[in-house]
Motif scaffolding. Structure first.
Motif, short mmCIF file in Angstrom:
data_model
loop_
_atom_site.label_atom_id
_atom_site.label_comp_id
_atom_site.label_asym_id
_atom_site.label_seq_id
_atom_site.Cartn_x
_atom_site.Cartn_y
_atom_site.Cartn_z
N MET A 169 7.90 0.55 -1.76
CA MET A 169 7.86 0.95 -0.41
C MET A 169 6.95 0.52 0.49
O MET A 169 5.81 -0.01 -0.16
N GLU B 20 -0.62 9.69 2.50
CA GLU B 20 -0.07 8.35 2.55
C GLU B 20 -0.49 7.41 1.21
O GLU B 20 0.12 6.99 0.35
N LEU B 21 -1.92 7.73 0.95
CA LEU B 21 -2.24 6.80 -0.10
C LEU B 21 -1.87 7.43 -1.35
O LEU B 21 -1.55 6.71 -2.32
N ARG C 275 2.53 -6.36 -0.89
CA ARG C 275 2.25 -5.42 -2.10
C ARG C 275 3.40 -4.93 -2.72
O ARG C 275 3.91 -4.71 -3.79
N ALA C 276 4.55 -4.49 -1.58
CA ALA C 276 5.98 -4.05 -2.18
C ALA C 276 6.78 -5.38 -2.78
O ALA C 276 7.18 -5.12 -3.78
N PHE D 195 4.63 1.43 3.90
CA PHE D 195 4.21 2.64 4.75
C PHE D 195 4.13 2.29 6.31
O PHE D 195 3.50 1.37 6.45
N GLN D 196 4.63 3.30 7.07
CA GLN D 196 4.15 3.15 8.35
C GLN D 196 2.97 2.85 8.69
O GLN D 196 2.31 2.01 9.58
N LYS D 197 1.89 3.74 8.09
CA LYS D 197 0.41 3.44 8.36
C LYS D 197 -0.23 2.43 7.24
O LYS D 197 -1.34 2.89 7.06
N PHE D 198 0.78 1.67 6.72
CA PHE D 198 0.26 0.70 5.72
C PHE D 198 0.14 1.16 4.42
O PHE D 198 0.45 0.70 3.33
N GLY D 199 -0.72 2.46 4.27
CA GLY D 199 -0.93 3.05 3.07
C GLY D 199 -2.06 2.00 2.06
O GLY D 199 -1.65 1.98 0.77
N LEU D 200 -2.65 1.16 2.61
CA LEU D 200 -3.51 0.26 2.04
C LEU D 200 -4.67 1.17 1.27
O LEU D 200 -5.21 2.11 1.91
N PHE D 201 -5.31 0.65 0.10
CA PHE D 201 -6.24 1.25 -0.55
C PHE D 201 -7.80 0.53 0.10
O PHE D 201 -7.94 -0.49 -0.02
N PRO D 202 -8.39 1.39 0.98
CA PRO D 202 -9.62 0.95 1.50
C PRO D 202 -10.71 0.21 0.51
O PRO D 202 -11.43 -0.60 1.32
N PHE E 71 4.42 3.49 -6.40
CA PHE E 71 4.20 2.04 -7.14
C PHE E 71 4.36 2.60 -8.86
O PHE E 71 4.01 1.84 -9.43
N ARG F 29 -10.41 -1.36 -2.00
CA ARG F 29 -9.77 -2.42 -2.64
C ARG F 29 -9.59 -3.64 -1.79
O ARG F 29 -9.30 -3.46 -0.52
#
Ligand SMILES: Nc1ncnc2c1ncn2[C@@H]1O[C@H](COP(=O)(O)OP(=O)(O)OP(=O)(O)O)[C@@H](O)[C@H]1O
Ligand SMILES: [Mg+2]
Lengths: 405, 280
Positions: free
Chosen positions: A109, B182-183, A176-177, A111-118, B190, A120
């Motif tokens: 997936m 979202e996180l 990532r996806a 995500f709209q707001k990226f959903g990245l782990f800050p 995943f 990392r």
């Protein structure tokens, strides 16, 4: 059976969905159900099938249930009723472990707001999916690096997400996806945080990737232009229900109801319509059997001042003007002696906005040619007419308007 | 006045306490463990010469603040003053009491916080208990501590733990719940296991909040020191307590200053560690 099959999928948010379900079956509206029961209808009896390698776009106004629908596809949200099959396997019947396996291998997936782990780095973010699968450090690093390369982010591996621009973060999300090499990409408004230019680049990039890797893509967007650009098929949702599913052309030319029509109204037609939508059937003469007299007669009948010349197979040879033809009749020349071979031509798939220049500078109607065959002609007024009304001019064959000179 | 006879609440509690004390090992084991920890910690700390301890902590402060000079200077002169006034060994006792209580608060508090965050029912049970623990006057904890553990350092630690634990539990819970959906969705999408989600996403995201809770727990444990001295937990608190009894303003002030210096150093040090570990 398609890659993904969805049947009668319904999601009701709230504590007592049963009551809301009963009302739904009686065709009660979403607003009415909310008023009577306090439950929110997220998705209402959605059914569709997505083929392998297809880009399936989901559109709808805010709150129409797009995010809910896509989250039902990987069971981030549990359905109230209905089924989802991935490669023929029922998602609802899976245990936690099996579901994790599907999420790891088949569905990724964005995500709209990226959903990245800050906390990392970019690289560690892209590695995440492989990391939870227990892939060896070196191997997942190599995969992540090539995945970042794919989205054009080489060299940013060791930065943190908050050091990147929005567009770059979005690409990290995509990388990532992709690193998981899933069959299906679920993209929830993945491009809406981007400014128009980057957005167009990302769309192109996605289409490129799609060409290279043949993923199945479920793509949510608010933006009709985007939907039309990348979608093989488009689904329009309203209040949780699917209103129409069709190819971009279906949606534009045969909107199912007012709701869809209102969506379509705003579209920038110049990007959607192509030469084939606005061309009309050409008057022609066949140089292999017709002479100048026939050409003259045909121009008189239809009131035009020049006519295209083809051979028997309808291959375009050129154009002759009325003036030249009458001279040829007097001097007993054949059509091929007076033919003007240098004519403006376009391909049927040329988008309307690219037609403007050609059509407006050409004194004669522009020929639409595919593989050497004359498919139609475009007269100046037709382009403008298509832009203002959305009507397809070539359906209206009675007009035999001629060009000036 | 009243139609009902007075409820025998006190008698009931006494009976309950007696019954609890009858259970083998329920109190002996923690008593042994805590006693062992505090004794060895304070012995160990006291074995370090004062000058070495001061240099070590000054150095630590220097690196923890990323090479600034304010805190290291404060650590250096603050400890020098305590040493000069003759409160060094008392401070070491207090420090071991505080570190043991804070340590136990964290070791118990973080798992409880996690459990609360993962389970709504648990949250709704633990929250009122935490409220209770925090609103009850701190003196009250001395009673069960003494009843079950006698007097000395151990009941002092127990009372401090009860008093100091709530912030760690609360802020761990809060920190985990605050992680954006979202996180969480990203982690689930995943295919993370619940464990992977906790250790790879939730705890790292909640780290700052949890550390703020730990910092508060340390401060609360320190604030229990004087109260705990009433049941024989020795250290700086005892000095303050005696000074009150003897109406010795000067002595009370000195011991009080020593406590304040220790509090400020612990507070700033833990805070600067928290800041340092954040993402650049
Ligand atoms: N967790 C939830 N609890 C209750 N109601 C919800 C929840 N998630 C979504 N809804 C409701 O379900 C409906 C559909 O929401 P959804 O987020 O799927 O819309 P959307 O089409 O994605 O909208 P947008 O374009 O704004 O993202 C809305 O009425 C929303 O209020
Ligand atoms: Mg949405």
């Amino acid at each position: 059976m398609g890659k993904i099959k969805v049947e009668n999928l319904t999601k009701i948010f709230g504590k007592k969905p049963k009551k809301a379900l009963e009302l739904l079956n009686k065709n009660t509206s979403k607003d009415e159900i909310l008023k009577q029961t306090g439950m929110t209808v997220g998705v209402n009896q959605a059914s569709f099938e997505v083929q392998d390698g297809e880009i399936f776009v989901i559109m709808g106004l805010s709150g129409s249930g797009k995010s809910t629908l896509v989250r039902l596809l990987n069971r981030l949200i549990e359905p109230t009723t209905g089924n989802v099959w991935i490669d023929g396997v029922d998602l609802a019947a899976m245990g936690a472990k099996e579901l994790r396996e599907v999420r790891r291998k088949k569905l990724s997936m964005v995500f709209q707001k990226f959903g990245l782990f800050p906390f990392r780095t970019v690289l560690e973010n892209v590695e995440y999916g492989l990391e939870v699968q227990g892939v060896e450090k070196d191997e997942r690093k190599a995969t992540a690096i090539s995945s970042l390369e794919l989205v054009g982010l080489s060299g940013y591996e060791h930065m943190y997400p908050n050091e990147l621009s929005g567009g770059m973060q979005q690409r990290v999300g995509l990388a990532r996806a992709l690193a998981n090499d899933p069959d299906v990409l679920l993209m929830d408004e993945a491009f809406s945080a981007l400014d128009p230019l980057i957005r167009k680049d990302m769309q192109d990039e996605l289409l490129d990737l799609q060409q290279k890797m043949q993923k199945t893509i479920i793509f949510i967007t608010h933006d009709l232009d985007e939907a039309l650009r990348i979608g093989d098929r488009i689904t329009i949702m309203k209040d949780g229900s699917i209103v129409q599913i069709g190819t971009p052309e279906d949606i534009l030319t045969n909107p199912e109801n007012d709701y869809v029509e209102r969506f379509v109204e705003d579209v920038d037609r110049s990007k959607v319509f192509t030469a084939s939508h606005v061309m009309k059937r050409p008057e022609t003469v066949n140089a292999e059997k017709d002479g100048p007299r026939v050409a003259m007669q045909r121009m008189k009948d239809t009131g035009i001042s020049s006519i295209y010349v083809t051979n028997r197979k309808k291959e375009l040879l050129g154009i002759v003007s009325a003036e030249e033809v009458s001279k040829a009749v007097k001097e007993n020349h054949s059509l091929l002696d007076i033919i003007e071979k240098n004519v403006p031509t376009v391909h049927p798939d040329t988008p309307l906005h690219e037609l403007f220049d050609v059509v407006s500078t050409s004194p004669i109607p522009v020929a639409v040619v595919e593989d050497g065959l004359l498919k139609g002609i475009i007269i100046r007024g037709a382009v403008l007419a298509a832009l203002s009304s959305g009507q397809e001019v070539n359906k209206d064959e009675s007009t035999t308007e001629a060009s000036a000179s | 006045m009243s139609l009902l006879p007075r409820l025998p609440l006190a008698d009931g509690i006494d009976a309950f306490v007696d019954w609890l004390k009858g259970i083998d090992g329920l109190f002996d084991v923690p008593k042994e463990f805590i006693g062992f920890t505090v004794t060895h910690l304070s012995n160990g700390l006291s074995a370090i010469p004062a000058w070495l301890f001061i240099l070590l902590l000054t150095g630590l402060a220097f690196f923890a603040t990323k090479k600034k000079f304010g805190l290291p200077a404060f650590v250096f002169f603050g400890f020098m003053l305590i040493e000069n006034l003759g409160y060094w060994s008392d401070m070491m006792l207090t420090l071991s009491l505080v570190l043991t209580s804070a340590g136990i608060s964290v070791i118990l508090g973080i798992p409880f916080g996690i459990w609360m965050a993962k389970n709504k029912t648990v949250e709704s049970i633990i929250t009122p208990i935490l409220d209770f623990m925090q609103t009850m006057p701190a003196f009250v904890y001395l009673i069960p501590a003494v009843v079950f553990f006698g007097i000395g350092m151990v009941p002092g630690v127990i009372a401090s733990v009860i008093f100091a634990m709530p912030p760690t539990v609360r802020l761990t819970n809060l920190g985990i719940r605050q992680v954006s959906t979202e996180l969480i969705e990203a982690s689930d999408a995943f295919g993370s296991t619940p464990f992977q989600k906790l250790f790879k996403v939730q705890l790292p995201m909640a780290k700052k909040t949890i550390m703020a809770g730990v910092n508060q727990s340390i401060m609360l444990a320190l604030s229990m020191v004087v109260i705990a001295s009433m049941i024989g937990a020795s250290g700086l608190g005892t000095k303050v307590y005696y000074a009150v009894g003897r109406n010795d303003a000067g002595g009370g002030f000195e011991a009080g200053i020593a406590l304040v210096i220790l509090a400020i150093i612990l507070d700033r040090l833990t805070q600067s560690f928290n800041r340092q570990k954040g993402v650049a």
